[in-house]
Design a protein around this motif. Sequence first.
Motif, short mmCIF file in Angstrom:
data_model
loop_
_atom_site.label_atom_id
_atom_site.label_comp_id
_atom_site.label_asym_id
_atom_site.label_seq_id
_atom_site.Cartn_x
_atom_site.Cartn_y
_atom_site.Cartn_z
N LEU A 199 0.83 -1.20 0.00
CA LEU A 199 0.00 0.00 0.00
C LEU A 199 0.87 1.26 0.00
N GLU A 200 2.09 1.14 0.54
CA GLU A 200 2.97 2.29 0.68
C GLU A 200 3.90 2.47 -0.52
N ASN A 201 4.39 1.37 -1.06
CA ASN A 201 5.39 1.45 -2.12
C ASN A 201 5.07 0.45 -3.22
N PRO A 202 3.98 0.65 -3.95
CA PRO A 202 3.55 -0.34 -4.94
C PRO A 202 4.55 -0.56 -6.07
N ARG A 203 5.31 0.46 -6.44
CA ARG A 203 6.22 0.31 -7.58
C ARG A 203 7.28 -0.75 -7.32
N ALA A 204 7.69 -0.91 -6.06
CA ALA A 204 8.70 -1.92 -5.75
C ALA A 204 8.22 -3.31 -6.13
N TYR A 205 6.92 -3.54 -6.06
CA TYR A 205 6.36 -4.85 -6.38
C TYR A 205 6.35 -5.09 -7.90
N ILE A 206 6.16 -4.02 -8.66
CA ILE A 206 6.23 -4.15 -10.11
C ILE A 206 7.65 -4.45 -10.54
N ASP A 207 8.61 -3.71 -10.00
CA ASP A 207 10.01 -3.87 -10.39
C ASP A 207 10.54 -5.25 -10.04
N THR A 208 10.33 -5.68 -8.82
CA THR A 208 10.92 -6.94 -8.36
C THR A 208 10.08 -8.15 -8.74
N ASN A 209 8.78 -8.10 -8.43
CA ASN A 209 7.96 -9.30 -8.59
C ASN A 209 7.56 -9.57 -10.03
N LEU A 210 7.47 -8.53 -10.85
CA LEU A 210 7.14 -8.75 -12.26
C LEU A 210 8.40 -8.77 -13.12
N THR A 211 9.14 -7.65 -13.16
CA THR A 211 10.34 -7.60 -13.99
C THR A 211 11.38 -8.61 -13.51
N GLY A 212 11.61 -8.65 -12.20
CA GLY A 212 12.61 -9.57 -11.67
C GLY A 212 12.27 -11.03 -11.94
N THR A 213 11.00 -11.39 -11.76
CA THR A 213 10.59 -12.77 -12.02
C THR A 213 10.68 -13.10 -13.50
N PHE A 214 10.33 -12.16 -14.36
CA PHE A 214 10.49 -12.37 -15.80
C PHE A 214 11.95 -12.66 -16.14
#
Length: 337
Positions: A94-109
Amino acid sequence: MRTVFVTGTAGFIGFHLARHLLDEGFAVVGFDGLTDYYDVELKKSRHKMLEKNPNFRAHIGMLEDHAFLSKVVAEAKPDVIVHLAAQAGVRYSLENPRAYIDTNLTGTFNLMEAARETGVDHLLMASTSSVYGGNTQMPFEETQKTELPLTLYAATKKANEGMAHSYSHLWHIPTTMFRFFTVYGPYGRPDLALFKFVRAALADEAIDVYNHGEMARDFTFVDDLVHSIRLLINAVPPMPNSGAEAVAGDSLSPVAPFRTMNIGNGTCVPLMEFISEIEDALGQPIKKNMMEMQKGDVPGTWANTDLLERLTGYRPNTTTKDGIRQFVAWYRDYYQV
């Protein structure tokens, strides 16, 4: 000696899994970003323990750095990859949503690309019980729909499942996705409930109890979790049309060597009962701030672990009483309280 590449080895679950695999004679290549989401010294201490074993070597880097990650995986030539690194935390999303896009999506890809480029016998990746989101039918089963995520964290993990399924189908990569249920234990994350409750109680501070305590969770002891992962390394999803028969309740895809898997204790423990067990382990009462339900939270989780038992012969069974006492003993020793 088989080699397992594990992401997140300085993290809570990754550390325990690496130690478990090393004890069983595997070579482990670790990868971790040592980010400052929480106490970096705790992360370093985990790696320092693992480095005592000559069959462990670690690389420090970010999942978002595709070139470096691919280079490390290619050099390691792992038989198996277990992807545990992620931006964790439901509330932090809720506080830092962009970190989840960077790590969980880009990083997992990037990790999936490295697996495709190198080739592995089995790719195992962490999802979460949070993908069950707004589902109300419990215990949660792997074959239930998961179309109702309530947080961005859950949404990124649901996206990971879809991404992994597509790669499994396109490149014939046997893939297992884990759905973890509220993991706790020694060397845990400081942002997890048990850690926060014990720390506050020993400092004579009040804990925040959401939804006025009207919540329940499937609390899973970390040793049970990593033992389950170890057993699942050998439970390789078969290729479609291979002639292999699915077990009852299997989540196998009809078009890819892919399955999802709950890993939980298989019990639904009321939050106030969990807190009472902590008080017993500490030998003191805990002050409580009764709070409203937090945005994105769910009142309960509960895993059906029948599929895990059918595939491995194992069912997690550590009670919260025993697990909490092990955590409290570790906490007192580690922090000299």
